[in-house]
Design an enzyme around this catalytic site. Structure first.
Site, PDB file in Angstrom:
ATOM      1  N   LYS A 201      26.383  27.186  63.906  1.00 12.23           N
ATOM      2  CA  LYS A 201      27.452  27.913  63.698  1.00 12.23           C
ATOM      3  C   LYS A 201      27.166  29.525  63.998  1.00 12.23           C
ATOM      4  CE  LYS A 201      30.494  26.984  60.813  1.00 12.23           C
ATOM      5  NZ  LYS A 201      31.027  26.767  59.297  1.00 12.23           N
ATOM      6  N   LYS A 203      28.642  33.306  63.907  1.00 11.76           N
ATOM      7  CA  LYS A 203      29.500  34.044  63.153  1.00 11.76           C
ATOM      8  C   LYS A 203      30.300  35.144  64.129  1.00 11.76           C
ATOM      9  CE  LYS A 203      30.799  34.485  59.744  1.00 11.76           C
ATOM     10  NZ  LYS A 203      31.884  33.994  59.318  1.00 11.76           N
ATOM     11  N   ASP A 231      33.128  31.159  64.068  1.00  7.10           N
ATOM     12  CA  ASP A 231      34.177  31.354  63.020  1.00  7.10           C
ATOM     13  C   ASP A 231      34.138  32.737  63.122  1.00  7.10           C
ATOM     14  OD1 ASP A 231      35.012  32.054  60.618  1.00  7.10           O
ATOM     15  OD2 ASP A 231      33.646  31.743  59.598  1.00  7.10           O
ATOM     16  N   ASN A 233      36.406  34.464  61.527  1.00  9.24           N
ATOM     17  CA  ASN A 233      37.107  35.088  60.366  1.00  9.24           C
ATOM     18  C   ASN A 233      38.801  35.624  60.736  1.00  9.24           C
ATOM     19  OD1 ASN A 233      33.951  35.648  59.181  1.00  9.24           O
ATOM     20  ND2 ASN A 233      35.613  34.686  57.863  1.00  9.24           N
ATOM     21  N   GLU A 256      36.725  27.674  63.515  1.00  9.19           N
ATOM     22  CA  GLU A 256      36.959  27.908  61.995  1.00  9.19           C
ATOM     23  C   GLU A 256      37.843  29.352  61.864  1.00  9.19           C
ATOM     24  OE1 GLU A 256      33.367  27.824  59.857  1.00  9.19           O
ATOM     25  OE2 GLU A 256      33.844  29.148  58.319  1.00  9.19           O
ATOM     26  N   ASN A 285      37.900  28.742  55.586  1.00  8.16           N
ATOM     27  CA  ASN A 285      37.127  28.798  53.986  1.00  8.16           C
ATOM     28  C   ASN A 285      38.274  30.167  53.690  1.00  8.16           C
ATOM     29  OD1 ASN A 285      35.561  30.679  56.124  1.00  8.16           O
ATOM     30  ND2 ASN A 285      35.422  31.779  54.142  1.00  8.16           N
ATOM     31  N   ASP A 309      33.592  25.241  49.452  1.00  7.85           N
ATOM     32  CA  ASP A 309      32.114  25.881  48.900  1.00  7.85           C
ATOM     33  C   ASP A 309      32.281  25.562  47.397  1.00  7.85           C
ATOM     34  OD1 ASP A 309      30.342  27.407  48.061  1.00  7.85           O
ATOM     35  OD2 ASP A 309      30.725  29.202  49.246  1.00  7.85           O
ATOM     36  N   HIS A 335      31.298  26.122  52.975  1.00  6.98           N
ATOM     37  CA  HIS A 335      31.083  27.621  53.484  1.00  6.98           C
ATOM     38  C   HIS A 335      30.002  28.181  52.655  1.00  6.98           C
ATOM     39  CE1 HIS A 335      31.901  31.753  51.712  1.00  6.98           C
ATOM     40  NE2 HIS A 335      32.282  31.854  52.880  1.00  6.98           N
ATOM     41  N   ASN A 337      27.790  32.155  51.800  1.00 10.78           N
ATOM     42  CA  ASN A 337      27.462  33.637  51.768  1.00 10.78           C
ATOM     43  C   ASN A 337      25.936  33.656  51.620  1.00 10.78           C
ATOM     44  OD1 ASN A 337      30.740  34.220  50.347  1.00 10.78           O
ATOM     45  ND2 ASN A 337      30.134  35.156  52.094  1.00 10.78           N
TER      46      ASN A 337
HETATM   47  O1  GKR Z   1      28.188  36.564  55.594  1.00 12.46           O
HETATM   48  O2  GKR Z   1      29.143  37.937  56.924  1.00 12.46           O
HETATM   49  C1  GKR Z   1      28.900  36.960  56.294  1.00 12.46           C
HETATM   50  C2  GKR Z   1      30.010  35.907  56.443  1.00 12.46           C
HETATM   51  O3  GKR Z   1      31.105  36.561  57.351  1.00 12.46           O
HETATM   52  C3  GKR Z   1      30.849  35.863  55.131  1.00 12.46           C
HETATM   53  O4  GKR Z   1      31.117  36.852  54.519  1.00 12.46           O
HETATM   54  C4  GKR Z   1      32.084  34.679  55.404  1.00 12.46           C
HETATM   55  O5  GKR Z   1      32.327  34.118  54.044  1.00 12.46           O
HETATM   56  O6  GKR Z   1      30.283  33.117  56.456  1.00 12.46           O
HETATM   57  C5  GKR Z   1      31.448  33.262  55.623  1.00 12.46           C
HETATM   58  C6  GKR Z   1      32.683  32.457  56.419  1.00 12.46           C
HETATM   59  O7  GKR Z   1      33.770  33.162  56.607  1.00 12.46           O
HETATM   60  O8  GKR Z   1      32.444  31.170  56.708  1.00 12.46           O
HETATM   61 MG    MG Z   2      34.250  30.875  57.712  1.00 13.53          MG
END
Ligand code: GKR
Ligand code: MG
Length: 442
Positions: A201, A203, A231, A233, A256, A285, A309, A335, A337
């Protein structure tokens, strides 16, 4: 046989080290924080759990002790109900706009539930997975490799760990700047070599969407048989999201939170339009994080993959979502962190109890691997973690020396709530969070 009861509860706010990972919220700080709960019974058994960091969660966990002390481990449902009753108003503003969930009570409930389940599992000599839903469904759980663009931490005077540029080992690669498609492929190759992932995956929500499309395309070329997810966000508009999704149709297994609320329409409404227009399986998420939201998301057909999660659905809630997915022909995932190895065991137990054909679960563990709080951390091999049915409770034993060191690190650096805008200032002057703009686009 008498049922053990709780005689002691300790809450440890802890910190661990992190790389300068980029996401829509900014850049990860050199330290991440978590809250660890250790419950002890009159029989000297120990139950543990791990949830996100933050002082409000620490304080609420401490305030809850009176609702738990003296209670038998079997009254965990009644204990959770009493905590919910007393503190649910703390979560009334929801998860917030950041990439991470900013609620309190749901994490507190999960922390208490999990430590009690760990104790119950130990008492009954079964894995926690066996106590959830319809019991343990599998002995191996697929894990995905979570790839991140990484900022150049040498541009900061913050205390990030150093790397050796000529070294492609995961230890070194996970700290090096990665801001191009080639750098992400290099990162994926190193992670693959170490962990054998079958799914990656990426980010997103960091570079301009077209550059993230290029990254996925290059990853697909480098790993033609490996599943890919992306993802951002919710950073993109519906128009951008549908365009990128068309370009990526052949490359992605799922997408995502590609878009979110816009022009007076809710995130669930916009994602429903997205899924209808593109037919790409859509995960979240962000817009289905409790039962009320999930009900709307499913009614509107906004998503087909709730990433439940256990840290914000509770262990039982997460598996309940999996049962629903199994009945309704949806897909389920988890999900994540940044976290330590107790959370890893929590997610693996939840996934081991999830019925049906589930997706590889998210974990940030590869960014923290080596920073153990337990004596017997689970480990990723060939893209999987095994949880044999002979495992007991969560399957991990707390290492009190390591726990105290992580607590000391937290106290020394006085970091509490996650704030990714701090490190971001070193990359872009006066940077401010904007939920509709990728982090490096200002
Ligand atoms: O760890 O920066 C990060 C992610 O962006 C995290 O904050 C997210 O909650 O990975 C997560 C998601 O949105 O799936
Ligand atoms: Mg996400």
């Amino acid at each position: 046989m008498s049922i053990p009861h709780i005689v002691k509860i300790d809450v440890y706010p802890v910190a661990g080290r992190d790389s300068m990972l980029l996401n829509l919220s900014g850049a990860h700080f050199p330290f991440f924080t978590r809250n660890i709960v250790v419950m002890t019974t009159n029989t000297d058994d120990i139950g543990v759990s791990e949830v996100p960091g933050g002082e409000t969660i620490t304080n609420t966990l401490n305030a809850c002790k009176d609702l738990i002390l003296g209670k038998p481990i079997t009254s965990f449902k009644q204990i959770m109900a009493s905590i919910n009753h007393k503190y649910s108003q703390l979560d009334k503003r929801g998860r917030g706009n950041q990439t991470f969930d900013q609620r309190t009570t749901i994490h507190v409930i999960t922390a208490v539930e999990t430590a009690l389940l760990d104790l119950l599992g130990k008492f009954l000599r079964v894995p926690v997975a066996e106590l959830l839903g319809n019991g343990q469904q599998r002995e191996e759980v697929d894990i995905l490799g979570y790839l991140f663009y990484i900022g150049d931490s040498k541009k900061t005077d913050l205390d990030y760990q150093k790397w050796n540029t000529n070294d492609n080992s995961w230890e070194s690669i996970r700290r090096q700047p990665a801001l191009t498609p080639d750098a992400i492929v290099k990162q994926a190759k190193s992670a693959y070599k170490r962990y054998g992932f079958r799914t990656f995956k990426l980010k997103g929500g960091v570079l301009d969407g077209e550059d993230e499309v290029k990254t996925i395309k290059l990853l697909h070329r480098a790993f033609p048989t490996i599943k890919l997810d992306l993802d951002p966000n919710g950073a993109w508009s519906l128009a951008q999201a549908t365009k990128y999704a068309d370009e990526l149709h052949e490359d992605l297994t799922y997408i995502e939170d590609p878009c979110g609320a816009e022009n007076g329409f809710s995130g669930r409404e916009i994602m429903a339009e997205f899924q209808r227009l593109t037919n790409i399986p859509t995960a979240t998420n962000m817009i289905a994080t409790d039962w009320r939201q999930l009900q709307h998301a499913l009614t509107l057909n906004s998503i087909s993959i709730p990433l439940a999660d256990p840290h914000f659905w509770t262990m039982e809630g997460s598996v309940e979502v999996a049962q629903l997915c199994n009945h309704f022909g949806l897909n389920w995932g988890i999900h994540s962190n940044n976290h330590f190895d107790i959370s890893l065991a929590m997610s693996v137990n939840a996934a081991a109890a999830a019925p049906g054909n589930i997706y590889a679960i998210d974990t940030h563990w590869i960014w923290q691997d080596g920073q153990y709080l337990t004596k017997n951390p689970l480990s990723i091999k060939n893209g999987k973690i095994s949880l044999p049915s002979s495992s007991i409770g969560l399957g991990v034993e707390i290492d009190f020396d390591a726990l105290k060191r992580a607590n000391q690190l937290y106290l020394e650096h006085k970091i509490s709530n996650r704030d990714d805008s701090i490190a971001m200032q070193y990359l872009i002057n006066n940077w401010k969070f904007d939920p509709k703009k990728p982090a490096m686009v200002r």
